[in-house]
Design a protein around this motif. Structure first.
Motif, PDB file in Angstrom:
ATOM      1  N   TYR A  41      -4.060  10.287  -2.324  1.00 27.89           N
ATOM      2  CA  TYR A  41      -3.514  10.107  -1.807  1.00 27.89           C
ATOM      3  C   TYR A  41      -2.648  10.524  -0.415  1.00 27.89           C
ATOM      4  N   VAL A  42      -2.106   9.274   0.244  1.00 28.89           N
ATOM      5  CA  VAL A  42      -1.231   9.757   1.440  1.00 28.89           C
ATOM      6  C   VAL A  42       0.339   8.408   1.013  1.00 28.89           C
TER       7      VAL A  42
ATOM      8  N   LEU B 262       0.427   4.214   0.856  1.00 29.36           N
ATOM      9  CA  LEU B 262       1.033   3.883   0.028  1.00 29.36           C
ATOM     10  C   LEU B 262       2.782   3.834   0.719  1.00 29.36           C
ATOM     11  N   ASN B 263       3.120   3.180   0.454  1.00 32.62           N
ATOM     12  CA  ASN B 263       4.752   3.155   1.652  1.00 32.62           C
ATOM     13  C   ASN B 263       4.974   4.152   2.897  1.00 32.62           C
ATOM     14  N   SER B 264       3.997   4.058   3.309  1.00 29.87           N
ATOM     15  CA  SER B 264       3.693   4.839   5.065  1.00 29.87           C
ATOM     16  C   SER B 264       3.810   4.238   6.019  1.00 29.87           C
ATOM     17  N   VAL B 265       4.029   5.099   7.144  1.00 30.72           N
ATOM     18  CA  VAL B 265       3.908   3.668   8.148  1.00 30.72           C
ATOM     19  C   VAL B 265       3.055   5.207   9.238  1.00 30.72           C
TER      20      VAL B 265
ATOM     21  N   ALA C 145      -0.878   0.063   0.643  1.00 35.52           N
ATOM     22  CA  ALA C 145       0.001  -0.686  -0.126  1.00 35.52           C
ATOM     23  C   ALA C 145       1.574  -0.283   0.394  1.00 35.52           C
ATOM     24  N   GLY C 146       2.599  -1.538   0.392  1.00 33.92           N
ATOM     25  CA  GLY C 146       3.811  -1.268   1.052  1.00 33.92           C
ATOM     26  C   GLY C 146       3.908  -0.613   2.370  1.00 33.92           C
TER      27      GLY C 146
ATOM     28  N   GLY D 226       8.734  -0.184   0.748  1.00 25.82           N
ATOM     29  CA  GLY D 226       7.786  -0.859   0.534  1.00 25.82           C
ATOM     30  C   GLY D 226       7.639  -1.301  -0.664  1.00 25.82           C
ATOM     31  N   GLY D 227       8.031  -0.228  -1.925  1.00 26.59           N
ATOM     32  CA  GLY D 227       8.160  -1.055  -2.637  1.00 26.59           C
ATOM     33  C   GLY D 227       6.386  -1.390  -3.557  1.00 26.59           C
ATOM     34  N   ALA D 228       5.493   0.367  -3.218  1.00 29.15           N
ATOM     35  CA  ALA D 228       4.435   0.242  -4.011  1.00 29.15           C
ATOM     36  C   ALA D 228       4.620   0.954  -4.922  1.00 29.15           C
ATOM     37  N   TYR D 229       3.913   0.994  -6.085  1.00 26.01           N
ATOM     38  CA  TYR D 229       4.047   1.487  -7.814  1.00 26.01           C
ATOM     39  C   TYR D 229       3.021   2.808  -6.796  1.00 26.01           C
ATOM     40  N   VAL D 230       3.956   4.115  -7.786  1.00 23.42           N
ATOM     41  CA  VAL D 230       3.458   5.240  -6.755  1.00 23.42           C
ATOM     42  C   VAL D 230       2.374   6.334  -8.515  1.00 23.42           C
TER      43      VAL D 230
END
Length: 354
Positions: free
Chosen positions: A214-215, A246-249, A288-289, A34-38
């Motif tokens: 936050y997830v 973030l960066n989840s499905v 994001a991501g 995903g590449g989103a900054y955490v």
């Protein structure tokens, strides 16, 4: 009309798009590409110094009773159930005591907590006097802080739960703070009808100072037959709560209610937000991501239902892919899979909607 809405919306360049599907076998939960900054506050907690350990090294030692007792005592909780993955069948719902400053549950990537299709798995509510009312402003207090990481929540069922309006098939939270990291939610469910009940995986209310939930790098569903099912919000649901996903499905989740919100005459209401259902006044949602695909809503928002009643809330989607999220009733023109009422238009950056 829905054919007209099923258009491809491509913003910026395709080179920055995330991979087109859930993580592959062995890749762990979420969307690793995903590449989103955490940010630091959204990352997993260091649990090398645990306050409590569930199990003594054997699968048989990891019991529902041990999980319930550890969660009630609070602190950092790890599992020692042997080298192989283990499923703990929850015969009772684990409940966070509001006297706990923090509860961290770390499954080490090998532990599944199962509601066996019979019960909710985890419950935290700062306004529930049976769990100790620790402040005079229970709906806006900083503690407990609940962290769920490296776990799988399976077959939770909050059907029939009435406290705080129900919902939260796997996990229900009101008050304090909660975040989810590197975790998976499969086959969870809550009530099949109702205009506002929701969150087959996770239902959240009243977060401290409206700080976000936050997830991070987590999966909700992930394959056909594995998604969550509820009247609204087949994965996530909230009222007046902000989210950063973030960066989840999120895939194969379903909102199956009928009649929307407020419920049309002669209907029980519900059916919105195949993956995500959000309602309230001032709140924000940022995705994001992430990949949100193959979710369905009988009414509005096959992927995301977002209603800010006072029109102050905002929705932002960046470096993400939303596709094949049919809304059988209604959605916002030009934003396939989304129903949006808020400040301005949804912000869509470096993402694909189709």
């Amino acid at each position: 009309m829905r054919r007209e809405l099923a258009v491809v919306l491509v913003v910026m360049v395709a080179a920055v798009l995330v991979p087109g599907g859930p993580a592959g076998a062995g890749a762990g939960p979420g969307n690793p590409g995903g590449g989103a900054y955490v940010p630091a506050e959204a990352r997993a907690v260091n649990t090398s110094r645990a306050d409590r350990v569930v199990g003594n090294g054997s699968p048989a030692s990891c019991t529902s009773r041990a999980v319930v007792a550890a969660v009630a005592k609070g602190g950092v909780i790890r599992f020692n159930c042997g080298a192989r993955p283990v499923t703990i069948k929850m015969t009772a719902t684990a409940k966070v005591r509001n006297t706990s400053a923090r509860v961290v549950l770390d499954g080490g990537g090998k532990v599944t907590l199962s509601g066996m299709g019979q019960r909710r798995i985890l419950y935290m509510n700062t306004c529930d006097k049976s769990l100790v009312w620790t402040t005079s402003h229970c709906d806006n207090q900083s503690r407990p802080q609940l962290v769920l990481q490296n776990l799988t929540f399976a077959d939770g069922n909050a059907t029939g739960e009435r406290a705080e309006g129900g919902g939260g098939g796997a996990v229900f939270v009101r008050g304090g703070r909660v975040k989810v990291v590197n975790s998976t939610f499969v086959r969870n469910r809550c009530d099949a009808s109702g205009p506002d009940v929701g969150g087959a995986a996770l239902r959240v209310l009243s977060q401290y100072r409206n700080l976000p939930v936050y997830v991070v790098r987590s999966t909700f569903g992930g394959a056909k037959g594995q998604g969550g099912v509820c009247s609204n919000g087949g994965a996530l649901s909230s009222i007046g709560v902000s989210w950063v996903i973030l960066n989840s499905v999120m895939s194969y989740n379903k909102a199956i209610g009928r009649g929307a919100n407020p419920a049309r005459g002669g209907t029980p209401g519900g059916g919105s937000g195949g993956a995500v259902y959000t309602d309230g006044n001032r709140f924000t949602v940022r995705v994001a991501g992430s990949v949100i695909q193959n979710n369905t809503a009988r009414e509005g928002g096959g992927a995301i239902f977002f209603v800010s009643n006072d029109m102050t809330g905002t929705l932002r989607i960046e470096k993400s892919r939303l596709r094949n999220n049919p809304s059988a009733g209604f959605e916002t023109r030009g934003y396939p899979g989304i129903f949006y009422k808020g400040a301005g238009k949804p912000q869509v950056v470096a993402s694909t909607l189709k």
